[in-house]
Write a protein that holds these residues in place. Sequence first.
Motif, short mmCIF file in Angstrom:
data_model
loop_
_atom_site.label_atom_id
_atom_site.label_comp_id
_atom_site.label_asym_id
_atom_site.label_seq_id
_atom_site.Cartn_x
_atom_site.Cartn_y
_atom_site.Cartn_z
N UNK A 1 0.84 -1.21 -0.03
CA UNK A 1 -0.15 0.13 0.10
C UNK A 1 0.68 1.21 -0.08
N UNK A 2 1.97 1.31 0.52
CA UNK A 2 3.19 2.39 0.51
C UNK A 2 4.42 1.86 0.43
N UNK A 3 5.60 2.50 0.33
CA UNK A 3 7.01 1.96 0.40
C UNK A 3 6.99 0.97 1.55
N UNK A 4 8.19 0.29 1.29
CA UNK A 4 8.58 -0.93 2.48
C UNK A 4 9.99 -0.98 2.46
N UNK A 5 10.66 -1.44 3.39
CA UNK A 5 12.01 -1.50 3.73
C UNK A 5 12.20 -2.82 2.87
N UNK B 1 14.36 -5.33 4.07
CA UNK B 1 14.09 -6.42 4.93
C UNK B 1 12.84 -6.77 5.26
N UNK B 2 11.95 -5.83 5.36
CA UNK B 2 10.28 -6.09 5.42
C UNK B 2 9.81 -6.74 4.41
N UNK C 1 5.03 -2.19 7.48
CA UNK C 1 6.39 -1.90 7.50
C UNK C 1 6.38 -1.09 8.91
N UNK C 2 7.49 -1.30 9.61
CA UNK C 2 7.88 -0.29 10.79
C UNK C 2 8.22 0.93 10.21
#
Length: 69
Positions: free
Chosen positions: A15-19, A21-22, A55-56
């Motif tokens: 839904x949005x950017x993620x890292x 590692x995630x 994603x944190x």
Amino acid sequence: EAFLDKGAKAFVSWSKPVSASHTDAATERLLERLLIEGLPTAEAVSQTAAEVGPDPDYQGELRVLESGG
């Protein structure tokens, strides 16, 4: 939706950017659920999203769009 219009049965994305590692952790779990457990796409995505959470860093959540027919 363009992929579905072209004949894809499902489209899995964030839904949005993620890292990195995630997305790596989520992809590993999603593939296990799809390929080893044999779950339907929507169920596999739902279970994976519940397990890994958003994603944190960027708050992106795993989502699926499925074709209607």
